[in-house]
Every structure is written in structure tokens, then in C-alpha cells.
Design an enzyme around this catalytic site. Structure first.
Site, mmCIF file in Angstrom:
data_model
loop_
_atom_site.group_PDB
_atom_site.id
_atom_site.type_symbol
_atom_site.label_atom_id
_atom_site.label_comp_id
_atom_site.label_asym_id
_atom_site.label_seq_id
_atom_site.Cartn_x
_atom_site.Cartn_y
_atom_site.Cartn_z
ATOM 1 N N ASN A 69 41.441 39.058 42.232
ATOM 2 C CA ASN A 69 40.423 38.728 43.225
ATOM 3 C C ASN A 69 39.205 38.076 42.590
ATOM 4 O O ASN A 69 38.558 37.230 43.205
ATOM 5 C CB ASN A 69 40.050 39.967 44.050
ATOM 6 C CG ASN A 69 39.260 40.994 43.273
ATOM 7 O OD1 ASN A 69 38.042 40.886 43.148
ATOM 8 N ND2 ASN A 69 39.937 42.001 42.739
ATOM 9 N N HIS A 77 52.253 40.027 38.613
ATOM 10 C CA HIS A 77 51.156 40.891 39.055
ATOM 11 C C HIS A 77 51.760 42.200 39.559
ATOM 12 O O HIS A 77 52.815 42.199 40.194
ATOM 13 C CB HIS A 77 50.352 40.211 40.168
ATOM 14 C CG HIS A 77 49.079 40.908 40.524
ATOM 15 N ND1 HIS A 77 49.052 42.027 41.332
ATOM 16 C CD2 HIS A 77 47.787 40.664 40.177
ATOM 17 C CE1 HIS A 77 47.801 42.433 41.473
ATOM 18 N NE2 HIS A 77 47.010 41.626 40.778
ATOM 19 N N CYS A 90 35.323 47.410 46.224
ATOM 20 C CA CYS A 90 35.841 47.598 47.573
ATOM 21 C C CYS A 90 36.231 49.060 47.746
ATOM 22 O O CYS A 90 36.224 49.831 46.774
ATOM 23 C CB CYS A 90 37.044 46.693 47.805
ATOM 24 S SG CYS A 90 38.460 47.088 46.734
ATOM 25 N N GLU A 95 50.996 44.241 41.974
ATOM 26 C CA GLU A 95 51.092 44.490 43.418
ATOM 27 C C GLU A 95 52.400 43.955 44.001
ATOM 28 O O GLU A 95 53.126 44.696 44.690
ATOM 29 C CB GLU A 95 49.884 43.901 44.152
ATOM 30 C CG GLU A 95 49.862 44.247 45.636
ATOM 31 C CD GLU A 95 48.635 43.709 46.360
ATOM 32 O OE1 GLU A 95 48.739 43.440 47.567
ATOM 33 O OE2 GLU A 95 47.568 43.559 45.724
ATOM 34 N N CYS A 101 45.768 51.634 46.766
ATOM 35 C CA CYS A 101 44.827 51.247 47.820
ATOM 36 C C CYS A 101 45.508 51.364 49.179
ATOM 37 O O CYS A 101 46.670 50.993 49.344
ATOM 38 C CB CYS A 101 44.367 49.807 47.570
ATOM 39 S SG CYS A 101 43.446 49.069 48.933
#
Length: 301
Positions: free
Chosen positions: A233, A134, A12, A136, A106
Site C-alpha cells: 500500500n 505477496h 489502518c 495476501e 485483517c
């Protein structure tokens, strides 16, 4: 056996940008009269092959369960904050240590940080749908400690134990979750608190790859997802194919993980890959699948 290449798949924009930044920083540090150390604070993206390639570009890895713990292992030079983002407290600590910090977060994750910070400043409590441990969520929760509350997808029991003023309430989420699990969780939150403000932050790349994988599952007998077991993901792609596409799916990191026994009686196999999976690795897996298909006596597509 026919091999169907599912699109979109692979990198991505956030992963492309992060890798570009890390390579450039590594090259610049290596070109100094006295080369300076460069370290990623955790995996830049969740893929070992990317990590190994960056090491060749002079970018080391400092991996720890906690970002503060990881910082203690860096004495000097440059620290790269990964695509998953870090908390403001980690940034402040790196600055206090005299480290040069390069932020490869990101842009979709940056938007979530900005959103949560703005909501908290306006007096909202935020339910954040994400995965424990995680990186994030770790970074986002640090934007407003005490006002951001982590709930894992579909963990409705956790909602019973939330204890704060819900008069001003918002919900947002990690960018790489199953969009269907996230929507179900949001719907339950809305049922309990109809006034909640909803900000669905599942990134477009995640949505598109999940939708394409589920659609392809209707036309194939099995789906192979190329990606790391570290990758949220990539694991979600396996999940949505199995749960919504109702077809078997396997996560593989390389061709060596393919088990020929999986393909007995399989006529069509779809291939996709996580957003942090290098194209060259997906190509190698496709080539091995085509070889297996040819060996079985059926031309590969």
C-alpha cells in the site's frame, strides 16, 4: 519550504488490531513460569520498525518465501498468522504440528477469503487480481486451488491464457492495490466476459489514502510517502501520486532516506504514510522536513 500533512495517513484498523494481538500474545507468553516462544509467520505487517518493536515484546520473526517452509522452522510454542492472512492448508499444517495458532488476519482480508470460498462452493471460477509473491494472494488462492486464478493488475495478456470454464465467473482482488489499476483491469475483464460477477475488495483505508494523496498532489510540488519498500500500500501511494497526481513522489523508511537535493526549488511538499507505518516514524520524517525547510530560509507550516 512548506510541509503539508496529508490526511488520512498511517495505521489502518487491520494493522492496529494485528499489533494489539501480537503484543498481547507476547506478553502472555513471557509471563508464563517457563516463557513460551512466540513467532510471527512472516512480517505481521510490512514495516521493519513494527517488527523490531514486536521483538522487544517477545515476538520473533520467521520469514520465508513460502509459509510452509516457515512453519518448518518453528518447533513449538505459538505461531501468529499475519495481517495478510494464510491459506487453510497452512492452518491445518500448524495444527498438525501441535502449534498454538493465533490469527491476526485483517478483517477485510478475512472477508475476501469468505467470499472466494463461497463463490468456489457455488461452482464459480474466480479471477483474483493481485501481486505475485505477496502473502495476501497466497492465502486467498489456497481457499480454492484450481478455481482461483491470479492475474496481476493491468496484465491483460495474462487474460488470454486463462483456460477454464467461464460460464460461472467472478472477479475480486487484493485489498491494497491501486484502485485505478484495479478498476481498469476489472473493466477489461467485463469487456471480455460481460456476465462476470464483480467484487471489488480494495479496502476503504487504501482507497481513502490514495484519494487524499492524489488530491494533495494538485496543491504541492512533491509528495513524500513514509513506509517500507515491502509495503504494497505504501508503494501504491507513490505510484498514484506520480501517475494520477503528476507530481514526483519518494518512498522513505526514515528521515535518513531524505535527500536534501530532492527539495531544491520545491516550495510545498506533502507527507503521507502507508497503512503499516508507525505514527512516530512519520512524525520524525515531518520534523526533518521542517528542519530542512527552515534551513532553506523559508518557514515551515
Amino acid at each position: 519550504m512548506e510541509v503539508i500533512k496529508i490526511t488520512p495517513r498511517g495505521y489502518c484498523h487491520g494493522v492496529v488490531d494485528a499489533i494489539k494481538i501480537a503484543r498481547q500474545v507476547g506478553a502472555e507468553a513471557g509471563a508464563e513460569p517457563v516463557p513460551q516462544p512466540v513467532n510471527m509467520l512472516g512480517y505481521l505487517v510490512h514495516n521493519e520498525h513494527v517488527t523490531d518493536e514486536l521483538k522487544e515484546h517477545g515476538v520473533g520473526l520467521v520469514d520465508a518465501d513460502d509459509r510452509f517452509e516457515g512453519l518448518q522452522r518453528i518447533d513449538d510454542g505459538t505461531v501468529i498468522f499475519t495481517a495478510h492472512g494464510v491459506s487453510p492448508q497452512v492452518k491445518e499444517r500448524a495444527a498438525a504440528m501441535g502449534l498454538r495458532a493465533v490469527d491476526a488476519t485483517c478483517s477485510d482480508v478475512v472477508r475476501t477469503h469468505d467470499l472466494v470460498r463461497d463463490l468456489a462452493a457455488r461452482g464459480f471460477h474466480v479471477i483474483y487480481i493481485g501481486q505475485r509473491l505477496h502473502p495476501e494472494p497466497e492465502g486467498v488462492l489456497g481457499e480454492a486451488p484450481g478455481q482461483v486464478h491470479l492475474v496481476e493488475p493491468l496484465d491483460f495478456d495474462a487474460l488470454d491464457h486463462l483456460d477454464f470454464d467461464t460460464s460461472r465467473l467472478a472477479v475480486t482482488c487484493q485489498t491494497t492495490l491501486s484502485q485505478w489499476d484495479t478498476l481498469s483491469t476489472i473493466a477489461e475483464i467485463q469487456r471480455r466476459w460481460p456476465h462476470v460477477e464483480v467484487y471489488n475488495e480494495i479496502c476503504k483505508a487504501t482507497q481513502e489514502r490514495q484519494e487524499a494523496a492524489v488530491a494533495a498532489a494538485a496543491e504541492v510540488d512533491m509528495v513524500i510517502v513514509v513506509g517500507s519498500s515491502r509495503s504494497s500500500n505504501s508503494k501504491r501511494l507513490v505510484q498514484v501520486v506520480e501517475e494520477l497526481g503528476h507530481k514526483p513522489a519518494h518512498l522513505v523508511d526514515s528521515p535518513a532516506d531524505l535527500d536534501p537535493a530532492w527539495f531544491e526549488g520545491i516550495d510545498r511538499v506533502g507527507v503521507t504514510s502507508g497503512a503499516s507505518t508507525p505514527t512516530w516514524m512519520t512524525r520524525k520524517v515531518i520534523e526533518e522536513l521542517e528542519r530542512l525547510g527552515s534551513a532553506a530560509g523559508t518557514p515551515a507550516a
